[in-house]
Structure formats: structure tokens, C-alpha cells
Design a protein around this motif. Structure first.
Motif, mmCIF file in Angstrom:
data_model
loop_
_atom_site.group_PDB
_atom_site.id
_atom_site.type_symbol
_atom_site.label_atom_id
_atom_site.label_comp_id
_atom_site.label_asym_id
_atom_site.label_seq_id
_atom_site.Cartn_x
_atom_site.Cartn_y
_atom_site.Cartn_z
ATOM 1 N N THR A 60 47.363 40.321 55.038
ATOM 2 C CA THR A 60 46.163 39.506 55.020
ATOM 3 C C THR A 60 44.964 40.451 55.027
ATOM 4 O OG1 THR A 60 47.294 37.772 56.261
ATOM 5 C CG2 THR A 60 44.886 37.684 56.216
ATOM 6 N N ASP A 62 40.755 41.379 54.678
ATOM 7 C CA ASP A 62 39.445 40.874 55.053
ATOM 8 C C ASP A 62 38.563 40.861 53.803
ATOM 9 O OD1 ASP A 62 36.703 40.704 55.887
ATOM 10 O OD2 ASP A 62 37.329 41.313 57.900
ATOM 11 N N THR A 151 43.708 29.754 56.930
ATOM 12 C CA THR A 151 45.040 30.192 57.328
ATOM 13 C C THR A 151 46.026 29.955 56.204
ATOM 14 O OG1 THR A 151 46.779 30.005 59.001
ATOM 15 C CG2 THR A 151 45.647 27.975 58.397
ATOM 16 N N ASN A 152 47.094 30.717 56.233
ATOM 17 C CA ASN A 152 48.200 30.457 55.314
ATOM 18 C C ASN A 152 49.460 30.123 56.104
ATOM 19 O OD1 ASN A 152 48.785 32.928 56.379
ATOM 20 N ND2 ASN A 152 49.078 33.975 54.439
#
Length: 158
Positions: A60, A62, A151-152
Motif C-alpha cells: 500500500t 502513500d 481501504t482495500n
């Protein structure tokens, strides 16, 4: 507590939840977290991959630190709902790496896409590129002004 996956074993749901939180976890760490020994934990993990519950692993990032300051959502209406035109649009969308998500939706628009850009000028260029696709009739865009949640991670328990 019932899980969203129906008849899936609780240990499998626990593994999936832990991997959503930290996919870099070792088998030993994961086994401790889900109260299994290493071998059964590893077998369940591999089975979840083989059965397609786990489709991949990624980091993930930024987006702001990477200079992607603008997030926008564009609702797109096609000028035709002929399957060939729809397929051409979907193929074109898959080629734009700055389109983060694309969903076919109900309502006035046919699709909604999430676009990231460095700034508003670049967002405009990207939305214009979509507008120039021959099967796009109209685009209505909204720019995000504050990220409240992103979110994932899928909810696995009710």
C-alpha cells in the motif's frame, strides 16, 4: 459471530483477516495470531491461494508522498450500449494506469471511474482524454476535497 463467507472454517477467516492487515507476516507469526501450529496454518494459507480467495499480494503506497494530490470521480455515459462499444470502452479504461477503479453502475451514468492526478491541470487532461474516446457521450466529474476512509480490506465477519 457469523462470517460473510458462509461455510468457511473460522481459521480460514482468521487467516484472511490477518493477511489483509499484514501480508508480509511469516507463517510462524501468522500461526501464532490464529492459534494454529505452523504446518496446518501453512496448508490452509496455500489452500486459500489455490482456491482463489487470495488473488495476490501488494504494498500500500502513500499517493500524496508520490505527488498524486488529486483524486476525482467521473461518471461516464456512453453514446451506445451496444456490447462492442461497451467492450471497447472497458478495454480502453484498463490501459489508463491513472484510473484506479472503474465500475459499471446503475442510474443515469453507465460507469464511474476513480482518477488520480498530480494536480487539477493533470486531472483535467485525464478527464479530457476519457471524453475524447469515441464511445463516450458525457462525463460528470467530482473532485475529492477530503479523504475520510480509503481501504482495500474486505469485511469478513458480520
Amino acid at each position: 459471530m457469523k462470517n460473510i463467507t458462509g461455510r468457511m472454517h473460522r481459521s480460514d477467516v482468521d487467516i484472511l483477516e490477518e493477511l489483509q492487515n499484514d501480508s508480509r507476516v511469516t507463517v510462524s507469526e501468522l500461526a501464532d495470531r490464529v492459534n494454529l501450529s505452523d504446518s496446518p496454518c501453512w496448508r490452509r494459507w496455500k489452500k486459500l491461494e489455490e482456491e482463489g480467495y487470495i488473488t495476490g499480494y501488494s504494498a500500500t503506497l502513500d499517493r500524496k508522498k508520490l505527488g498524486l494530490q488529486v483524486v476525482g470521480f467521473s461518471q461516464i455515459r456512453l453514446n451506445s450500449h451496444h456490447p462492442i462499444d461497451t467492450e471497447k470502452f472497458e478495454l480502453a479504461i484498463r490501459e489508463f494506469n491513472w484510473v484506479m477503479t472503474c465500475f459499471c453502475i446503475t442510474g443515469e451514468a453507465d460507469f464511474i471511474v476513480q482518477i488520480v492526478a498530480n494536480n487539477l491541470d493533470q486531472y483535467y487532461e485525464r478527464a479530457s482524454e476519457l471524453r475524447r474516446l469515441p464511445y463516450v457521450w458525457s462525463i460528470q466529474s467530482s473532485i475529492a476535497i477530503k479523504e475520510v476512509k480509503n481501504t482495500n480490506q474486505l469485511p469478513l465477519r458480520n
